[in-house]
Scaffold this active site. Structure first.
Site, mmCIF file in Angstrom:
data_model
loop_
_atom_site.group_PDB
_atom_site.id
_atom_site.type_symbol
_atom_site.label_atom_id
_atom_site.label_comp_id
_atom_site.label_asym_id
_atom_site.label_seq_id
_atom_site.Cartn_x
_atom_site.Cartn_y
_atom_site.Cartn_z
ATOM 1 N N GLY A 1 10.798 11.812 -8.930
ATOM 2 C CA GLY A 1 11.675 11.999 -7.772
ATOM 3 C C GLY A 1 12.822 12.919 -8.139
ATOM 4 O O GLY A 1 13.036 13.218 -9.318
ATOM 5 N N LEU A 2 13.558 13.318 -7.131
ATOM 6 C CA LEU A 2 14.748 14.136 -7.372
ATOM 7 C C LEU A 2 15.983 13.237 -7.340
ATOM 8 O O LEU A 2 16.230 12.561 -6.334
ATOM 9 C CB LEU A 2 14.888 15.219 -6.292
ATOM 10 C CG LEU A 2 16.173 16.054 -6.424
ATOM 11 C CD1 LEU A 2 16.114 16.964 -7.653
ATOM 12 C CD2 LEU A 2 16.413 16.883 -5.163
ATOM 13 N N GLY A 3 16.768 13.237 -8.420
ATOM 14 C CA GLY A 3 18.033 12.512 -8.429
ATOM 15 C C GLY A 3 19.111 13.343 -7.747
ATOM 16 O O GLY A 3 19.126 14.573 -7.883
ATOM 17 N N PRO B 1 6.135 7.914 -5.403
ATOM 18 C CA PRO B 1 5.813 9.006 -6.326
ATOM 19 C C PRO B 1 6.574 8.879 -7.654
ATOM 20 O O PRO B 1 7.765 8.572 -7.675
ATOM 21 C CB PRO B 1 6.246 10.265 -5.560
ATOM 22 C CG PRO B 1 6.281 9.847 -4.125
ATOM 23 C CD PRO B 1 6.715 8.402 -4.150
ATOM 24 N N GLY C 1 0.792 -1.230 0.000
ATOM 25 C CA GLY C 1 0.000 0.000 0.000
ATOM 26 C C GLY C 1 0.820 1.273 0.000
ATOM 27 O O GLY C 1 0.286 2.359 -0.219
ATOM 28 N N HIS D 1 23.294 -1.525 -5.539
ATOM 29 C CA HIS D 1 23.571 -0.505 -6.545
ATOM 30 C C HIS D 1 23.982 -1.117 -7.898
ATOM 31 O O HIS D 1 23.554 -0.657 -8.942
ATOM 32 C CB HIS D 1 24.669 0.437 -6.021
ATOM 33 C CG HIS D 1 24.637 1.793 -6.645
ATOM 34 N ND1 HIS D 1 25.011 2.930 -5.976
ATOM 35 C CD2 HIS D 1 24.277 2.204 -7.876
ATOM 36 C CE1 HIS D 1 24.867 3.977 -6.766
ATOM 37 N NE2 HIS D 1 24.435 3.555 -7.929
ATOM 38 N N LYS E 1 21.216 3.355 -1.798
ATOM 39 C CA LYS E 1 21.787 2.165 -2.451
ATOM 40 C C LYS E 1 23.047 1.691 -1.742
ATOM 41 O O LYS E 1 23.869 2.509 -1.304
ATOM 42 C CB LYS E 1 22.114 2.486 -3.927
ATOM 43 C CG LYS E 1 20.953 3.162 -4.640
ATOM 44 C CD LYS E 1 21.195 3.439 -6.095
ATOM 45 C CE LYS E 1 20.120 4.366 -6.637
ATOM 46 N NZ LYS E 1 20.382 5.793 -6.407
#
Ligand code: A2P
Length: 342
Positions: A37-39, A34, A30, A131, A98
């Site tokens: 996203g911001l990298g 989003p 649940g 990663h 990561k």
């Protein structure tokens, strides 16, 4: 019963919900991931704090981090200030990080995750990823030669990732840079399957077979390098510039939008989440507003689909130095010539 529950989980993990800012994706439990996203890869430590704060202020609810980006402490300062100032609640923010390749041995995974949590000033991550399917010797940051590398031990590392989930240090676990082959191996040994595979993906590298496999197996894809990562170090001379592609530019012009908006919207239309990096307040805002600024019709999508040329900006050659157990073929589980056809 268990089989039924896992099928229900599979359905929900692919369920797409919409929110005011963008598309988002509902995980099996649940939780909402989003879509935009911001990298933070390549964001310098002295720039990332203000970028993350500004991003959260304008409505980003998904921040993508990694220990190797060398800026998690500064990201953590931004997060902590946003919580203290009441800009966002922890529960409303999705934070990914990561595991670096030097910490894949079972005794190093949880300490590495705890270090990331301490740097980010968080009690838990929403998502923790392996990663790369590549191992370097503990203590090495980046390999200088094949001697710094070790064979990847999927089972050892995945079991430690599962432990991280069981301990509540990461609500979700997944992988990055994994091929279909490596995902199949992971699924065959997993108690908890990987919920996300973060891979390079854009119109020049559409990875249709990988995307189909992930869709069928309830694995969400996050696209990295959606804009072609022009700011990465050691770029080869003459590589194609995604943001300057004539087809992308023509669609952007028709819409009165930017080429970046077209590229990001393509990712969302393909069912992925996207994590464009920016430290520029104007572009941060632009990248979040693509649902309002761009509509790609089926003709636009067809034109973008025709740009596929299996071209990797992040080709992984840095893992394949002489004496390394990795080759380009074994890394991606595909022939090495494809990236060089351009
Ligand atoms: P900046 O941080 O100065 O905004 P990727 O996400 O593929 O790695 O690409 C990141 C690069 O794209 C950075 O150089 C970033 O620069 C730039 N960038 C981010 N958003 C936009 C945009 N809307 N238009 C053009 N370039 C952008």
């Amino acid at each position: 019963m268990l089989r039924f529950l896992s099928l229900v989980g599979l359905f929900f993990s692919l369920n797409i919900a919409t929110s005011s800012a963008s598309k988002s994706y509902r995980m099996a439990n649940g939780d909402i991931l989003p879509g935009i996203g911001l990298g933070t890869w390549k964001s310098a430590p002295n720039e990332v704090k203000s970028a993350v704060k500004e991003a959260i202020k304008v409505g980003y609810r998904h921040i993508d981090c990694a220990a190797i980006y060398g800026n998690e402490k500064e990201v953590g300062e931004a997060l902590s200030e946003c919580f203290k100032e009441g800009i966002v609640d922890r529960k409303d923010l999705w934070v990914t990080s990561k595991l670096w390749n030097a910490n894949q041995a079972k005794e190093h995974v949880i300490p590495a995750l705890k270090q990331t949590l301490s740097d980010l000033q968080l009690d838990y991550l929403d998502l923790y990823l392996i990663h790369w399917p590549v191992r370097v010797k503990h203590g090495v940051t980046f390999p200088e030669s094949g001697d710094d590398m070790e064979p990847f031990n999927l089972e050892e590392t995945w079991k430690a990732m599962e432990e991280a989930r069981e301990l509540g240090l990461a609500r979700h676990i997944g992988v990055s840079n994994f091929s279909i082959e490596k995902l199949k191996k992971t699924l065959s040994i997993a108690t908890y399957k990987p919920e996300v595979n973060q891979v390079e993906r854009h119109p020049y590298l559409q990875q249709k077979a990988l995307a189909d496999f992930c869709r069928k197996n309830g694995i969400h894809i996050t696209n990295y390098s959606s804009l072609g990562s022009r700011d990465r170090p050691n770029k080869p001379e003459g590589e194609p510039i995604l943001l300057d592609d004539p087809t992308v530019m023509a669609i952007a012009e028709k819409q009165g939008a930017s080429p970046a908006a077209v590229l990001l919207k393509w990712g969302l239309e393909e069912g992925a989440s996207v994590i464009p990096k920016s430290v520029n307040p104007e572009r941060l805002k632009q990248n979040l507003e693509i649902n309002e600024s761009v509509t790609l019709d089926s003709a636009d999508m067809e034109k973008l689909r025709a740009l596929d040329r299996h071209f990797r900006y992040v080709d992984g050659k840095f893992w394949c130095k002489e004496g390394s157990p990795y080759t380009i073929e074994s890394l991606w589980d595909e022939p090495s010539t494809v990236s060089e056809e351009l």
